[in-house]
Structure formats: structure tokens, C-alpha cells
Design a protein around this motif. Structure first.
Motif, short mmCIF file in Angstrom:
data_model
loop_
_atom_site.label_atom_id
_atom_site.label_comp_id
_atom_site.label_asym_id
_atom_site.label_seq_id
_atom_site.Cartn_x
_atom_site.Cartn_y
_atom_site.Cartn_z
N MET A 9 19.97 28.77 -11.47
CA MET A 9 19.27 30.04 -11.74
C MET A 9 18.30 29.90 -12.91
SD MET A 9 19.90 32.30 -9.52
CE MET A 9 19.19 33.69 -10.36
N GLY A 10 18.67 29.14 -13.93
CA GLY A 10 17.78 28.92 -15.06
C GLY A 10 16.51 28.20 -14.66
N ILE A 11 16.65 27.17 -13.84
CA ILE A 11 15.47 26.43 -13.38
C ILE A 11 14.61 27.33 -12.49
CG2 ILE A 11 14.70 24.51 -11.93
CD1 ILE A 11 17.09 22.91 -13.02
N LEU A 12 15.24 28.11 -11.62
CA LEU A 12 14.48 29.01 -10.75
C LEU A 12 13.77 30.10 -11.56
CD1 LEU A 12 16.89 29.42 -7.72
CD2 LEU A 12 14.77 28.09 -7.82
N LEU A 13 14.44 30.65 -12.57
CA LEU A 13 13.80 31.65 -13.42
C LEU A 13 12.64 31.05 -14.21
CD1 LEU A 13 16.86 33.65 -14.77
CD2 LEU A 13 15.02 34.52 -13.33
N MET A 14 12.81 29.83 -14.67
CA MET A 14 11.73 29.16 -15.38
C MET A 14 10.53 28.92 -14.47
SD MET A 14 12.12 25.70 -17.55
CE MET A 14 10.92 25.19 -18.73
N PRO A 69 27.78 18.27 -13.60
CA PRO A 69 27.27 18.79 -12.33
C PRO A 69 26.46 20.08 -12.50
CG PRO A 69 29.62 19.17 -12.51
CD PRO A 69 29.23 18.36 -13.70
N PHE A 70 25.56 20.26 -11.53
CA PHE A 70 24.83 21.52 -11.47
C PHE A 70 25.82 22.65 -11.22
CE2 PHE A 70 20.81 19.27 -10.25
CZ PHE A 70 20.01 19.84 -11.21
N ASN A 71 25.53 23.79 -11.78
CA ASN A 71 26.29 24.99 -11.46
C ASN A 71 25.28 26.10 -11.20
OD1 ASN A 71 25.49 25.92 -14.00
ND2 ASN A 71 27.38 25.24 -14.97
N CYS A 72 25.77 27.25 -10.84
CA CYS A 72 24.85 28.33 -10.46
C CYS A 72 23.98 28.76 -11.65
CB CYS A 72 25.62 29.51 -9.88
SG CYS A 72 26.78 30.28 -11.02
N GLN A 113 10.24 18.07 -16.51
CA GLN A 113 11.19 17.44 -17.43
C GLN A 113 12.56 18.12 -17.38
OE1 GLN A 113 9.16 17.59 -21.20
NE2 GLN A 113 8.18 15.60 -20.88
N VAL A 114 12.56 19.45 -17.31
CA VAL A 114 13.85 20.17 -17.24
C VAL A 114 14.57 19.83 -15.94
CG1 VAL A 114 14.87 22.47 -17.05
CG2 VAL A 114 13.15 22.03 -18.78
N PHE A 115 13.85 19.82 -14.82
CA PHE A 115 14.47 19.49 -13.54
C PHE A 115 14.98 18.05 -13.54
CE2 PHE A 115 14.24 17.83 -9.20
CZ PHE A 115 15.16 18.68 -8.60
#
Length: 77
Positions: free
Chosen positions: A62-67, A55-58, A36-38
């Protein structure tokens, strides 16, 4: 949109019902939240459904990758 949302909801619930006995409640719930977040980030980035483009930013990436990393750490056996 209403009919598509209803059909999509039935497909998602059916998939969850099939997945929970195989993988467990925690991994299934974690996968749902991460998905859902993605998806929300993708909808914002593309400006779908007439929304303003954000737009996506870093920081978001990073938040999605950390999650995802946290979910992996919690769920690894």
C-alpha cells in the motif's frame, strides 16, 4: 559486485541524462525515487546479497502504491 555497481551506475546516470530533457526534472526524479523504493523492497523480499528476508506485507504494498499514486497526481499535466 563493485564492477557491476559501477557499470550499473553509469547506465543509470546516462539514462537520466537522456530522460531529463524529454520529460523534465520532476518526473525523472520522481521515477528514480519510486524505482529505488520498489527495488529496495524487492531486494528485502528476496533476501538478495545475503540479507535477511523481509517479506512484503500489505502495508509495504500500500505504501508503494500510495507513493506511485501521489507521484502520478503531482506529475499529471
Amino acid at each position: 559486485y563493485s564492477y557491476f555497481g559501477g557499470v550499473l551506475g553509469v547506465i543509470i546516470i546516462y539514462s537520466v541524462v537522456l530522460a531529463i530533457p524529454k520529460v523534465g526534472v520532476a518526473p525523472a526524479t520522481t521515477a528514480i525515487i519510486l524505482g529505488q523504493v520498489f527495488t529496495a523492497g524487492l531486494v528485502d523480499h528476496l533476501g538478495l546479497f545475503g540479507l535477511n528476508k523481509i517479506p512484503f506485507n500489505c502495508y509495504k504494498v500500500m505504501g508503494i502504491l500510495l507513493m506511485a499514486g501521489g507521484a502520478w497526481l503531482i506529475l499529471k499535466r
